[in-house]
Design an enzyme around this catalytic site. Structure first.
Site, short mmCIF file in Angstrom:
data_model
loop_
_atom_site.label_atom_id
_atom_site.label_comp_id
_atom_site.label_asym_id
_atom_site.label_seq_id
_atom_site.Cartn_x
_atom_site.Cartn_y
_atom_site.Cartn_z
N SER A 172 0.84 -1.19 0.00
CA SER A 172 0.00 0.00 0.00
C SER A 172 0.88 1.25 0.00
CB SER A 172 -0.87 -0.04 1.26
OG SER A 172 -1.97 0.80 1.13
N PRO A 173 0.41 2.33 -0.61
CA PRO A 173 1.22 3.55 -0.63
C PRO A 173 1.55 4.06 0.77
CG PRO A 173 -0.97 3.93 -1.58
CD PRO A 173 -0.85 2.46 -1.33
N CYS A 180 3.78 7.25 2.57
CA CYS A 180 4.67 8.41 2.56
C CYS A 180 5.91 8.13 3.38
CB CYS A 180 3.96 9.61 3.20
SG CYS A 180 2.69 10.30 2.16
N ALA A 213 2.22 8.81 -1.87
CA ALA A 213 1.50 9.91 -2.53
C ALA A 213 2.53 10.86 -3.11
CB ALA A 213 0.63 10.61 -1.50
N GLN A 243 1.49 6.49 -7.11
CA GLN A 243 0.29 7.14 -6.57
C GLN A 243 0.44 8.65 -6.78
OE1 GLN A 243 -0.78 7.70 -2.36
NE2 GLN A 243 -2.69 6.59 -2.80
N TYR A 253 -7.55 14.60 0.95
CA TYR A 253 -6.72 15.43 0.08
C TYR A 253 -7.61 16.04 -1.01
CZ TYR A 253 -3.15 13.26 2.89
OH TYR A 253 -2.41 12.86 3.98
N ARG A 302 -7.75 5.65 -5.66
CA ARG A 302 -7.98 5.38 -4.23
C ARG A 302 -9.02 6.35 -3.72
NH1 ARG A 302 -4.16 4.05 1.00
NH2 ARG A 302 -4.31 2.00 0.08
N ARG A 329 1.24 -1.17 6.94
CA ARG A 329 2.10 -1.39 8.10
C ARG A 329 2.71 -2.79 8.14
NH1 ARG A 329 -2.31 0.99 11.99
NH2 ARG A 329 -3.50 0.00 10.33
C1 LIG Z 1 3.64 5.50 7.22
C2 LIG Z 1 2.39 5.50 6.42
C3 LIG Z 1 2.31 6.35 5.32
C4 LIG Z 1 1.15 6.34 4.52
N1 LIG Z 1 1.12 7.09 3.38
C5 LIG Z 1 0.08 6.96 2.51
C6 LIG Z 1 0.12 7.55 1.23
O1 LIG Z 1 1.08 8.16 0.84
N2 LIG Z 1 -0.95 7.42 0.43
C7 LIG Z 1 -2.06 6.69 0.81
O2 LIG Z 1 -3.01 6.58 0.06
N3 LIG Z 1 -2.09 6.10 2.01
C8 LIG Z 1 -1.05 6.19 2.85
N4 LIG Z 1 -1.07 5.51 4.04
C9 LIG Z 1 -2.22 4.65 4.35
C10 LIG Z 1 -1.91 3.21 3.95
O3 LIG Z 1 -1.69 3.09 2.56
C11 LIG Z 1 -3.04 2.28 4.37
O4 LIG Z 1 -4.20 2.62 3.68
C12 LIG Z 1 -3.30 2.33 5.87
O5 LIG Z 1 -2.09 2.35 6.60
C13 LIG Z 1 -4.11 1.12 6.33
O6 LIG Z 1 -3.45 -0.07 5.99
P1 LIG Z 1 -2.64 -0.97 7.05
O7 LIG Z 1 -3.59 -1.30 8.15
O8 LIG Z 1 -2.21 -2.19 6.26
O9 LIG Z 1 -1.48 -0.19 7.55
C14 LIG Z 1 0.07 5.52 4.86
C15 LIG Z 1 0.16 4.71 5.99
C16 LIG Z 1 1.31 4.67 6.75
C17 LIG Z 1 1.38 3.73 7.93
#
Ligand SMILES: Cc1cc2nc3c(=O)[nH]c(=O)nc-3n(C[C@H](O)[C@H](O)[C@H](O)COP(=O)(O)O)c2cc1C
Ligand SMILES: Cc1cc2nc3c(=O)[nH]c(=O)nc-3n(C[C@H](O)[C@H](O)[C@H](O)COP(=O)(O)OP(=O)(O)OC[C@H]3O[C@@H](n4cnc5c(N)ncnc54)[C@H](O)[C@@H]3O)c2cc1C
Length: 751
Positions: free
Chosen positions: A408-409, A411, A443, A486, A567, A615, A711
């Site tokens: 997953s994306p 940052c 992103a 993304q 966003y 997304r 994560r």
């Molecule tokens: C460190 C971090 C950075 C993230 N950056 C982005 C991002 O750049 N773009 C986005 O769409 N979601 C971002 N997310 C959200 C994740 O892509 C994901 O949707 C969210 O963490 C839930 O998934 P998980 O439970 O597997 O962590 C970020 C999450 C984390 C933990």
């Protein structure tokens, strides 16, 4: 000690028994408004685990229950005429009437004072040190003290009626039947020789179309016998106060008031589809009695508070599982075209308490069939029947993914001037080497002002495109993964500091002006964005197009437009952030207009051979406060499909600080599921999907096509390789440099 139980259902009676046993000198009275022989309902159902608790709590009642119940281990699902049987579950059912009789006998034997035809509406009628309010779902005392107990009654969408049947059954039985009015579903189980419980349920719409809003008990019986005649084979349905009802989920702010405590249905309900309220009522009684044994009877209010504290989490968990389950039944019509095995797997795993691996322990054959069905229906004949769902390849346009696990994306906040650098190369590169089918970048902004923080990556310059090219090339040269960019614009959430410097709006010289649909900050103290003019919109749309062209130049396999998490594009969609009065605000049509303009422009610039993802935040989690809803997300997804988007990446929240997100494992999957079926488009789910077992569960049930994990991939870049080894899959592409560590089949294991 004087104890009064108001209501002689399972909760009140069982508590009276346990307390009298634990404190023989206590005076225990049960007030029941009905006569001893009156009872509604048919059977009650318990699981093996529940029976174990009863044995420990009071052996004599347990022994009698054991003699009376009918035990079965199977669940049989009828989807129309197709029947799928699942084994290894373990339930028992018995007559509610006989259960109450067992309790009456045992209570009298212990010296409990049972007072029938004794109706109590006010605690002033009672002289007791402890008042147990066990008067059921419509509790008079809960209503009287509503200001204190703060009950909420969530009336659900389906209609149901509780019937009995003489049809012999040897399993918990579900029927799903299409009729000219809609789908009718039956939850049925045997509870004594020649009699079973038979609950008929349908949506309110179906119920009205069938004219059941006008039906009395006799007409209901005749209707149900008619629509199920081909399955009943001449057997009858039986009524007992079988009116059509709506199920309320009862929750309370507190269960305790001074010396008064709510237990059983008076305190909380859990939908009948996950087991009976009787179990919950009796487990309350056990926990409350244990609290008195542990904390004593001297300070009743303190003991009651300790009970509430200890019991709350278990009840919450059960209510959460019940909620997911009841929502599944409310929406079952959407699954009626599924293959019967997939449908059954979906049904078994609906409440998330049973996953792919749990079910495999209970019923390996069903999981084998579901796995083989998935491999064949999604992968074709070239995929081995034993390939687990997450490792079945996926094709979107010309992009072939070796498996359905997606990074997953995320940052990294580590770029300077939007340039991805060595950190990004190692971060994304190692996750690609780690075996995920698809890696999505963080992103990445289409313009300098669209970055969330000064550390966010961009793709608005040729230098940035070149830096991305290096990363894409690495992924293609050294892994079997595909890589997507993304692409986003942070809108009113731009110009913030990086998380390790406070994650708050910048206030120093680095800050820049932000834009949004309306001049409304994300929250008090945040930057007030400039409401975008038509010229701003055209500029941003052109930035997206130019960025997409650079992404193509950099060699990305797919593009994901970021229209989630509050966003820019997300904030256009939600009425909480979009207050525009022109054609880009107001109705959903207006709010979707700009995001769709951007998507269409990007699609036109992005190669036809390459897939486009979007997304979205499928919900603001603020339905009652006018937030963006899942129903709106389904409509938006349909529009995206018309705009030739290939896959919706379904996230939620992020647009309002007021969102009350109900976190839990796989918590956003119901949104993905609703969009997949409602818009008939491929979806990627995300959010607390914790590894392969969850991924297989979601995929085999047909709730998503791809599974993204964020994560879990931070913790383990090699998640996919490790997951493959876990299930004995040895054909993953390990880098040649690491082959010495590649897991191999153990002796005797197929490779
Ligand atoms: C460190 C971090 C950075 C993230 N950056 C982005 C991002 O750049 N773009 C986005 O769409 N979601 C971002 N997310 C959200 C994740 O892509 C994901 O949707 C969210 O963490 C839930 O998934 P998980 O439970 O597997 O962590 C970020 C999450 C984390 C933990
Ligand atoms: C129509 C219907 C049928 C059901 N059938 C089944 C079934 O077949 N199997 C199953 O597992 N679950 C069934 N349930 C759910 C199940 O009844 C409850 O979850 C479970 O019984 C909860 O136990 P309880 O003791 O908290 O409440 P209840 O069983 O509802 O008991 C509450 C008792 O309090 C009495 N009462 C109410 N008000 C007063 C008052 N003011 N003064 C004195 N007494 C009062 C009532 O008469 C009742 O006996 C059914 C529910 C309904 C509504």
């Amino acid at each position: 000690m004087k104890i009064a139980c108001l209501g002689g259902g399972p909760a009140g009676l069982y508590f009276a028994i346990l307390m009298k046993k634990a404190f023989p000198t206590a005076e225990v009275v049960v007030h029941e408004r009905n006569r001893a022989e009156d009872t509604f309902g048919f059977g009650v159902v318990f699981s093996d685990e529940t029976l174990g608790n009863f044995e420990l709590a009071d052996e004599p009642t347990y022994r009698e229950i054991r003699q009376l119940f009918r035990y079965w281990g199977d669940i049989e699902t009828h989807l129309g005429d197709a029947v799928v049987r699942s084994t290894g579950h373990g339930f028992c059912g018995m007559s509610r009437k006989k259960l109450l009789q067992v309790f009456h006998r045992r209570a009298l034997e212990l010296g409990v004072d049972l007072r029938f035809e004794s109706e109590v509406h006010d605690e002033s009628q009672i002289n007791a040190d402890l008042i147990v309010v066990s008067d059921g779902i419509n509790s008079a005392l809960r209503t009287k003290h509503a200001a204190h107990f703060q009950p909420s009654l969530d009336w659900r969408k389906c209609k149901f009626t509780w019937l009995g049947t003489t049809l012999p059954m040897d399993a918990f039985t579900f029927w799903f039947e299409r009729t000219e009015h809609g789908v009718f579903q039956v939850h049925a189980y045997p509870f004594e020789e020649g009699l079973g419980t038979f609950i008929v349920e349908c949506t309110e719409d179906t119920w009205r179309k069938a004219g059941l809003d006008q039906a009395d008990e006799a007409a209901t019986l005749a209707f149900c016998e008619r629509i199920f005649a081909h399955k009943l084979g001449g057997h009858r349905l039986v009524a007992n106060r079988s009116i059509w009802r709506t199920f309320p989920t009862v929750r309370c702010g507190t269960w305790v008031k001074d010396r008064m405590v709510l237990i059983g249905d008076a305190a909380h309900t859990a939908h009948f589809s996950i087991g009976s309220g009787t179990k919950l009522a009796m487990e309350d009684a056990i926990a409350l009695c244990e609290a008195f044994v542990r904390h004593g009877c001297d300070d009743v209010p303190a003991t009651l508070r300790a009970y509430e504290e200890g019991r709350k989490v278990d009840v919450l968990k059960l209510q959460k599982a019940a909620q997911t389950s009841l929502e599944w039944f409310e929406n079952s019509e959407r699954y009626m075209d599924q293959d019967p095995v997939e449908f059954t797997f979906n049904l078994m795993t609906r409440s998330k308490r049973i996953t792919y691996e749990n079910l495999k322990k209970r019923d390996p054959e069903l999981v084998r069939r579901a796995t083989a069905h998935y491999a064949l229906s999604r992968g074709g004949a070239r995929v081995a029947a034993a390939e687990v769902p997450a490792f079945v390849p996926y094709q979107l346009r010309d992009m072939h993914l070796a498996n359905r696990i997606v990074v997953s994306p995320m940052c990294q906040y580590s770029a300077v001037d939007g340039l991805p650098d060595d950190w990004h190369l190692v971060h994304l590169g190692s996750r690609a080497v780690g075996g995920a089918g698809l890696v999505i970048t963080e992103a990445t902004s289409a313009s300098a002002d669209g970055r969330i923080t000064p550390g966010c990556t961009g793709i608005w310059t040729e230098a940035q495109a070149a830096a991305w090219t290096r990363i894409v090339r690495f992924v293609h040269q050294h892994s079997g993964s595909k890589i997507a960019l993304q692409l986003g614009h942070a809108g009113r959430k731009a110009s913030c500091s990086v998380p390790w410097e406070g994650d708050a709006p910048l206030t120093d010289a680095r800050a820049w002006p932000t834009i949004g649909p309306s001049a409304e900050p994300f929250r008090a103290g945040w930057h007030t964005p400039k409401a975008m003019t038509r010229a701003d919109m055209e500029r941003v749309r052109a930035d997206f197009v130019a960025a997409a062209q650079r992404a193509e130049q950099a060699g990305f396999d797919a593009l994901e437009i970021h229209a989630a998490h509050g966003y820019l594009l997300s904030s256009f969609l939600s009425p909480l952030s979009n207050r525009r009065t022109d054609e880009y605000g107001g109705s959903l049509e207006g709010r979707m207009r700009y995001p769709l303009e951007v998507v269409r422009a990007v699609r036109a610039a992005w190669p036809t051979a390459k897939p486009l993802f979007v997304r979205i935040s499928a919900s603001d989690w603020l339905d009652s406060q006018g937030g963006f809803t899942c129903e709106e997300a389904v409509v938006f997804a349909r529009e995206l499909k018309h705009a030739e988007v290939d896959c919706i990446d379904v996230s939620s929240g992020g647009n309002s600080p007021l969102s009350r997100i109900d976190y839990g494992r796989m918590y956003q999957v119901p949104f993905a599921d609703a969009i997949r079926h409602g818009a008939q488009i491929a979806v990627q789910c995300v959010g607390a999907v914790q590894g392969l077992d969850h991924a297989n569960t979601v995929l085999a049930a047909g709730r998503a096509d791809l599974v993204a994990m964020a994560r879990p991939h931070l913790a383990d870049p090699y998640l996919a390789l490790h997951a493959a080894a876990e299930v004995g899959k040895y054909d993953m592409p390990w880098p040649k440099q690491y082959l010495a560590a590649k897991p191999r089949p153990k002796a005797g294991e197929p490779d």
